[in-house]
Design a protein around this motif. Structure first.
Motif, PDB file in Angstrom:
ATOM      1  N   ALA A  87       0.680  -1.181  -0.125  1.00  0.00           N
ATOM      2  CA  ALA A  87      -0.102   0.021  -0.159  1.00  0.00           C
ATOM      3  C   ALA A  87       0.998   1.092  -0.019  1.00  0.00           C
ATOM      4  N   SER A  88       1.391   1.808  -1.238  1.00  0.00           N
ATOM      5  CA  SER A  88       2.256   2.895  -1.214  1.00  0.00           C
ATOM      6  C   SER A  88       1.640   4.077  -1.636  1.00  0.00           C
ATOM      7  N   LEU A  89       1.615   4.789  -0.389  1.00  0.00           N
ATOM      8  CA  LEU A  89       0.894   6.071  -0.553  1.00  0.00           C
ATOM      9  C   LEU A  89      -0.477   6.099  -0.848  1.00  0.00           C
ATOM     10  N   SER A  90      -1.250   5.074  -0.524  1.00  0.00           N
ATOM     11  CA  SER A  90      -2.656   4.646  -0.651  1.00  0.00           C
ATOM     12  C   SER A  90      -3.642   4.810   0.434  1.00  0.00           C
ATOM     13  N   LEU A  91      -3.212   5.126   1.735  1.00  0.00           N
ATOM     14  CA  LEU A  91      -3.845   4.980   2.954  1.00  0.00           C
ATOM     15  C   LEU A  91      -4.021   6.283   3.542  1.00  0.00           C
ATOM     16  N   HIS A  92      -3.943   7.435   2.848  1.00  0.00           N
ATOM     17  CA  HIS A  92      -3.783   8.815   3.393  1.00  0.00           C
ATOM     18  C   HIS A  92      -5.162   9.437   3.137  1.00  0.00           C
ATOM     19  N   TYR A  93      -5.999   8.930   2.432  1.00  0.00           N
ATOM     20  CA  TYR A  93      -7.136   9.683   1.973  1.00  0.00           C
ATOM     21  C   TYR A  93      -8.546   9.822   3.088  1.00  0.00           C
ATOM     22  N   PHE A  94      -8.310   9.007   4.081  1.00  0.00           N
ATOM     23  CA  PHE A  94      -9.402   8.732   4.820  1.00  0.00           C
ATOM     24  C   PHE A  94      -9.325   9.239   6.238  1.00  0.00           C
ATOM     25  N   PRO A  95     -10.559   9.449   7.042  1.00  0.00           N
ATOM     26  CA  PRO A  95     -10.718   9.653   8.200  1.00  0.00           C
ATOM     27  C   PRO A  95      -9.871   8.438   9.052  1.00  0.00           C
ATOM     28  N   TRP A  96      -9.517   8.869  10.282  1.00  0.00           N
ATOM     29  CA  TRP A  96      -8.810   8.007  11.187  1.00  0.00           C
ATOM     30  C   TRP A  96      -9.406   6.686  11.459  1.00  0.00           C
ATOM     31  N   GLN A  97     -10.685   6.765  11.661  1.00  0.00           N
ATOM     32  CA  GLN A  97     -11.384   5.471  12.071  1.00  0.00           C
ATOM     33  C   GLN A  97     -11.554   4.671  10.707  1.00  0.00           C
ATOM     34  N   GLU A  98     -11.556   5.140   9.354  1.00  0.00           N
ATOM     35  CA  GLU A  98     -11.717   4.408   8.343  1.00  0.00           C
ATOM     36  C   GLU A  98     -10.557   4.023   7.839  1.00  0.00           C
ATOM     37  N   THR A  99      -9.274   4.466   8.119  1.00  0.00           N
ATOM     38  CA  THR A  99      -8.004   4.141   8.026  1.00  0.00           C
ATOM     39  C   THR A  99      -7.682   2.824   8.710  1.00  0.00           C
ATOM     40  N   LEU A 100      -8.033   3.027  10.242  1.00  0.00           N
ATOM     41  CA  LEU A 100      -7.819   1.864  11.166  1.00  0.00           C
ATOM     42  C   LEU A 100      -8.736   0.576  10.594  1.00  0.00           C
ATOM     43  N   ALA A 101      -9.700   0.814  10.055  1.00  0.00           N
ATOM     44  CA  ALA A 101     -10.731  -0.127   9.555  1.00  0.00           C
ATOM     45  C   ALA A 101     -10.075  -1.093   8.436  1.00  0.00           C
ATOM     46  N   ILE A 102      -9.318  -0.130   7.462  1.00  0.00           N
ATOM     47  CA  ILE A 102      -8.674  -0.649   6.324  1.00  0.00           C
ATOM     48  C   ILE A 102      -7.450  -1.316   6.802  1.00  0.00           C
ATOM     49  N   VAL A 103      -6.637  -0.965   7.647  1.00  0.00           N
ATOM     50  CA  VAL A 103      -5.668  -1.681   8.139  1.00  0.00           C
ATOM     51  C   VAL A 103      -6.130  -3.044   8.848  1.00  0.00           C
ATOM     52  N   ASP A 104      -7.109  -3.052   9.447  1.00  0.00           N
ATOM     53  CA  ASP A 104      -7.750  -4.175  10.010  1.00  0.00           C
ATOM     54  C   ASP A 104      -8.035  -5.131   9.068  1.00  0.00           C
ATOM     55  N   GLY A 105      -8.759  -4.776   8.058  1.00  0.00           N
ATOM     56  CA  GLY A 105      -9.138  -5.491   6.891  1.00  0.00           C
ATOM     57  C   GLY A 105      -7.759  -6.217   6.144  1.00  0.00           C
ATOM     58  N   ILE A 106      -6.678  -5.462   6.184  1.00  0.00           N
ATOM     59  CA  ILE A 106      -5.363  -5.914   5.516  1.00  0.00           C
ATOM     60  C   ILE A 106      -4.885  -7.053   6.405  1.00  0.00           C
ATOM     61  N   GLN A 107      -5.073  -6.883   7.824  1.00  0.00           N
ATOM     62  CA  GLN A 107      -4.460  -7.959   8.791  1.00  0.00           C
ATOM     63  C   GLN A 107      -5.192  -9.070   8.548  1.00  0.00           C
ATOM     64  N   LYS A 108      -6.663  -8.882   8.504  1.00  0.00           N
ATOM     65  CA  LYS A 108      -7.335 -10.546   8.093  1.00  0.00           C
ATOM     66  C   LYS A 108      -6.977 -11.088   6.765  1.00  0.00           C
ATOM     67  N   ALA A 109      -6.569 -10.575   5.886  1.00  0.00           N
ATOM     68  CA  ALA A 109      -6.570 -10.970   4.470  1.00  0.00           C
ATOM     69  C   ALA A 109      -5.108 -11.640   4.497  1.00  0.00           C
ATOM     70  N   LEU A 110      -4.097 -11.221   5.389  1.00  0.00           N
ATOM     71  CA  LEU A 110      -2.788 -11.748   5.432  1.00  0.00           C
ATOM     72  C   LEU A 110      -2.774 -13.154   6.066  1.00  0.00           C
ATOM     73  N   GLY A 111      -1.979 -14.157   5.759  1.00  0.00           N
ATOM     74  CA  GLY A 111      -1.976 -15.397   6.139  1.00  0.00           C
ATOM     75  C   GLY A 111      -0.821 -15.185   7.402  1.00  0.00           C
ATOM     76  N   GLU A 112      -0.526 -16.335   7.951  1.00  0.00           N
ATOM     77  CA  GLU A 112       0.289 -16.509   9.097  1.00  0.00           C
ATOM     78  C   GLU A 112       1.558 -15.583   8.970  1.00  0.00           C
ATOM     79  N   ASN A 113       2.010 -14.868   9.582  1.00  0.00           N
ATOM     80  CA  ASN A 113       3.238 -14.243   9.502  1.00  0.00           C
ATOM     81  C   ASN A 113       3.425 -13.152   7.966  1.00  0.00           C
ATOM     82  N   GLY A 114       2.217 -13.061   7.479  1.00  0.00           N
ATOM     83  CA  GLY A 114       2.086 -12.035   6.362  1.00  0.00           C
ATOM     84  C   GLY A 114       2.740 -10.605   6.673  1.00  0.00           C
TER      85      GLY A 114
END
Length: 192
Positions: A87-114
């Motif tokens: 995610a190169s320079l693509s997570l900065h467009y959103f309010p803080w709570q939306e940014t946290l939700a996006i990062v949470d979704g990323i964490q869920k999409a990753l496999g073990e040790n992703g």
């Protein structure tokens, strides 16, 4: 735009974590990183909100799966399905709570040790809007019809809670956009 080979030093890590799973790229732009990843042999799934960027990336990197979608929508992969997210320079467009939700979704999409490899606008990024416009939240501005968030070391670290282990957090600059751009490069691993 100029070459910005920021991923090169991380290709071995991406290969280690994505040996048998795809790499997801959020905000592919015109396909610079998509191209780097595909040329390195990765199975790449990428997306961008811009129809023009999606069309250009599809032409540039025909073997990648490229789609148009919003980063706030559910990710186009299942839980635990990818070894790395870019995610190169693509997570900065959103309010803080939306940014946290996006990062949470990323964490869920990753496999073990992703791993997540991301770059975030720096509060020192004066050439690209830091401190300009109407401040909607701390370091989150609306300027000329666009919203942008700028991160200092503390907020860059705060983006990653106990579900993450930060491997690297570095302040850097790039000349990719003709003028010097200041940013934070963050490499974070999904916690066990």
């Amino acid at each position: 735009m100029f070459s910005d080979p920021w991923l090169d030093r991380w290709l071995a890590l991406i290969a280690e974590r994505s040996a048998s799973s795809p790499v997801l790229e959020i905000g592919c732009g015109y396909g610079d990183d998509t191209s780097t990843l595909a040329e390195a042999g990765f199975d790449v799934v990428s997306f961008d909100l811009s129809a023009a960027c999606v069309a250009a990336t599809k032409l540039r990197v025909p073997r990648a799966r490229v789609m148009r979608r919003d980063a706030r929508a559910p990710l186009p992969v299942g839980d635990g399905a990818v070894g790395a997210v870019i995610a190169s320079l693509s997570l900065h467009y959103f309010p803080w709570q939306e940014t946290l939700a996006i990062v949470d979704g990323i964490q869920k999409a990753l496999g073990e040790n992703g791993v997540l490899l991301c770059r975030l606008n720096s509060t020192e990024d004066r050439n690209f809007g830091a401190g300009h416009g109407v401040e909607l939240e701390t370091n989150y501005f609306e300027f000329e019809g666009q919203t942008k968030r700028f991160f200092d070391r503390e907020t860059a670290a705060d983006l990653f809670g106990p579900a993450w282990r930060v491997i690297s957090l570095e302040h850097m600059t790039t000349g990719k956009y003709f003028r010097q751009k200041s940013l934070w490069e963050v490499i974070a691993q999904k916690a066990a």
